[in-house]
Write a protein that holds these residues in place. Structure first.
Motif, mmCIF file in Angstrom:
data_model
loop_
_atom_site.group_PDB
_atom_site.id
_atom_site.type_symbol
_atom_site.label_atom_id
_atom_site.label_comp_id
_atom_site.label_asym_id
_atom_site.label_seq_id
_atom_site.Cartn_x
_atom_site.Cartn_y
_atom_site.Cartn_z
ATOM 1 N N ALA A 149 -6.773 9.163 0.633
ATOM 2 C CA ALA A 149 -6.063 7.944 0.232
ATOM 3 C C ALA A 149 -6.137 6.934 1.374
ATOM 4 C CB ALA A 149 -4.602 8.261 -0.102
ATOM 5 N N GLY A 150 -6.516 5.706 1.065
ATOM 6 C CA GLY A 150 -6.584 4.683 2.106
ATOM 7 C C GLY A 150 -7.882 4.680 2.882
ATOM 8 N N GLY A 151 -8.816 5.574 2.541
ATOM 9 C CA GLY A 151 -10.063 5.645 3.281
ATOM 10 C C GLY A 151 -10.891 4.375 3.208
ATOM 11 N N ILE A 179 0.819 -1.209 0.000
ATOM 12 C CA ILE A 179 0.000 0.000 0.000
ATOM 13 C C ILE A 179 0.856 1.263 0.000
ATOM 14 C CG2 ILE A 179 -1.569 1.377 1.447
ATOM 15 C CD1 ILE A 179 -2.786 -1.326 2.346
ATOM 16 N N SER A 180 1.949 1.231 0.733
ATOM 17 C CA SER A 180 2.680 2.469 1.017
ATOM 18 C C SER A 180 3.685 2.881 -0.051
ATOM 19 C CB SER A 180 3.416 2.347 2.359
ATOM 20 O OG SER A 180 4.399 1.331 2.294
ATOM 21 N N VAL A 181 4.073 1.989 -0.951
ATOM 22 C CA VAL A 181 5.037 2.358 -1.986
ATOM 23 C C VAL A 181 4.272 3.033 -3.123
ATOM 24 C CG1 VAL A 181 6.828 1.588 -3.566
ATOM 25 C CG2 VAL A 181 6.547 0.451 -1.364
ATOM 26 N N SER A 229 3.415 8.615 -0.680
ATOM 27 C CA SER A 229 3.632 7.458 0.192
ATOM 28 C C SER A 229 3.317 7.804 1.640
ATOM 29 C CB SER A 229 5.084 6.974 0.081
ATOM 30 O OG SER A 229 5.332 6.358 -1.160
ATOM 31 N N VAL A 230 3.804 8.957 2.078
ATOM 32 C CA VAL A 230 3.553 9.386 3.461
ATOM 33 C C VAL A 230 2.053 9.590 3.685
ATOM 34 C CG1 VAL A 230 3.917 11.246 5.125
ATOM 35 C CG2 VAL A 230 5.833 10.404 3.761
ATOM 36 N N LYS A 231 1.406 10.288 2.754
ATOM 37 C CA LYS A 231 -0.037 10.543 2.898
ATOM 38 C C LYS A 231 -0.821 9.238 2.929
ATOM 39 C CE LYS A 231 -0.270 15.083 0.640
ATOM 40 N NZ LYS A 231 -0.782 15.822 -0.554
ATOM 41 N N ARG A 232 -0.515 8.367 1.987
ATOM 42 C CA ARG A 232 -1.274 7.116 1.896
ATOM 43 C C ARG A 232 -1.023 6.255 3.119
ATOM 44 N NH1 ARG A 232 -4.348 4.634 -1.581
ATOM 45 N NH2 ARG A 232 -4.445 2.368 -1.665
ATOM 46 N N GLY A 233 0.235 6.185 3.578
ATOM 47 C CA GLY A 233 0.545 5.382 4.750
ATOM 48 C C GLY A 233 -0.152 5.907 5.999
ATOM 49 N N ALA A 234 -0.060 7.222 6.233
ATOM 50 C CA ALA A 234 -0.677 7.807 7.426
ATOM 51 C C ALA A 234 -2.197 7.677 7.383
ATOM 52 C CB ALA A 234 -0.270 9.278 7.541
ATOM 53 N N GLN A 235 -2.788 7.932 6.226
ATOM 54 C CA GLN A 235 -4.239 7.870 6.128
ATOM 55 C C GLN A 235 -4.751 6.434 6.204
ATOM 56 O OE1 GLN A 235 -5.450 10.128 2.685
ATOM 57 N NE2 GLN A 235 -4.623 12.039 3.482
#
Length: 366
Positions: free
Chosen positions: A121-123, A62-64, A71-77
């Motif tokens: 992202a990731g919601g 997911i995070s790459v 990457s930071v936004k998607r990982g944190a969210q």
């Protein structure tokens, strides 16, 4: 080796090199490394999380992302979404019990939360986490929730680390290339119009007449490329080694978008005057050559800009051609105004494009 085989070998080598340098291949390699490393590290996590190692590779996958910032936004969210989903599932377990109604309810709530602006992202993992905890966690929902969240966190951390350490993507070169291609497209388009105006009348060369949509689509793609380049610099240590003034690129893009508006207007006016009967108004013979010369001169400025040359002389030449066109228009006052309006409108579009180029030339000299 003959010429044909040598050409084939060179062509194949070029294609292979291009493929190996493609950003998607680098992203695939980094994702594969991150997933493998996350799987190894997942088995070293102590406590109940050790029972759920398969979520670490998922977190890495997911995070790459193509840029560090994404990457930071998607990982944190994603982690935030997982925590919210686990809390929703926990509320069901505490106050009700998992059944068809409560599971459907919590998934619906999760989908609503996933649509919020701060989970762009990731919601989707709000509903996924809640569903997994209720269905897979079952009687061990507490341990499962901890293991799920911890291992996903491990995988996301690994993915971010790999994306940071292995050639973090910097997309400024792609933005520069797209801007150059945009200028070339506008220049070629204007040259095509200029050539058509001095052909036998009405011109047989009419490809340019239906190209307005292509110009708009190209402008959108270029803006997207510049935006990606801007995002790729954020948090990226390589940005300090490869400095690029993207503010200037944004200014160039805005200028090109404004010029595209005038190019489209010029295109539609001349195409309608030549071929479309409702407003058919043939451009007088006496105006075709100076109009063509001015259009070619404006196109030449774009070509000079792409070549990295000073555009001052090109702008001056285009202004001189425009003055000739305007003088010729003034001399035709005895003609029917409807026959002059297409050329007058085109002249106004060219004048506005030149005003943009003048500002650009002055800014470069400052």
């Amino acid at each position: 080796m003959g010429t044909a085989p040598r050409t084939a070998v060179i062509g194949a080598g070029t294609r292979i090199t291009s493929w190996l340098a493609h950003p998607r291949l680098l992203l695939a390699i980094k994702t594969a490394i991150a997933v493998g490393l996350a799987w190894v590290l997942a088995h070293l996590v102590p406590g109940v999380a050790d029972e759920y190692p398969y979520y670490a590779p998922l977190g890495a996958l997911i995070s790459v992302s193509p840029t560090l910032m994404s990457s930071v936004k998607r990982g944190a969210q994603t982690l935030a979404a997982l925590a919210i989903g686990i809390l929703l599932a926990g509320a069901i377990i505490l106050f009700w019990e998992p059944n068809v109604f409560t599971i459907s309810l919590v998934v619906g709530i999760g989908v609503l939360i996933a649509g919020s602006r701060w989970l762009t992202a990731g919601g989707e993992y709000v509903a996924v986490a809640a569903l997994f905890v209720l269905i897979i966690g079952g009687q061990d929902a507490d341990d499962y929730s901890i293991g799920y969240l911890v291992q996903m966190g491990v995988g996301i951390a690994v993915g971010l680390g790999v994306n940071l350490l292995i050639l973090p993507p910097l997309n400024t070169s792609a933005a520069v290339l797209r801007l150059a291609e945009f200028r070339s497209l506008l220049s070629d388009h204007l040259h095509d119009i200029g050539k058509a105006l001095v052909e036998s009348w009405p011109p047989e060369h009419e490809d340019w007449a239906g190209r307005s949509g292509t110009l708009v689509d190209t402008a959108d793609r270029v803006r997207e490329a510049v935006g990606q380049a801007d995002e790729s610099r954020k948090l990226n240590p390589r940005a300090k080694l490869h400095r690029r003034d993207l503010e200037k690129d944004y200014e160039d893009l805005t200028d090109l978008e404004t010029m595209t508006f005038h190019v489209r207007d010029l295109t539609e006016v001349l195409a309608a005057a030549i071929w479309k009967s409702p407003i058919h108004a043939e451009v007088p013979q006496v105006l075709r050559e100076p109009l063509s010369d001015t259009i070619h001169a404006v196109a030449d400025v774009l070509t000079m800009r792409n070549a990295g040359e000073e555009i001052g002389e090109g702008v001056a030449a285009a202004e001189a051609a425009l003055r000739v066109l305007l003088a010729r228009l003034d001399q035709q006052r005895d003609l029917d105004p409807s026959s002059l309006s297409p050329a007058a409108t085109a002249a106004m579009d060219l004048r506005r494009m030149l005003a943009i180029m003048q500002e650009s030339a002055m800014a470069a000299d400052a």
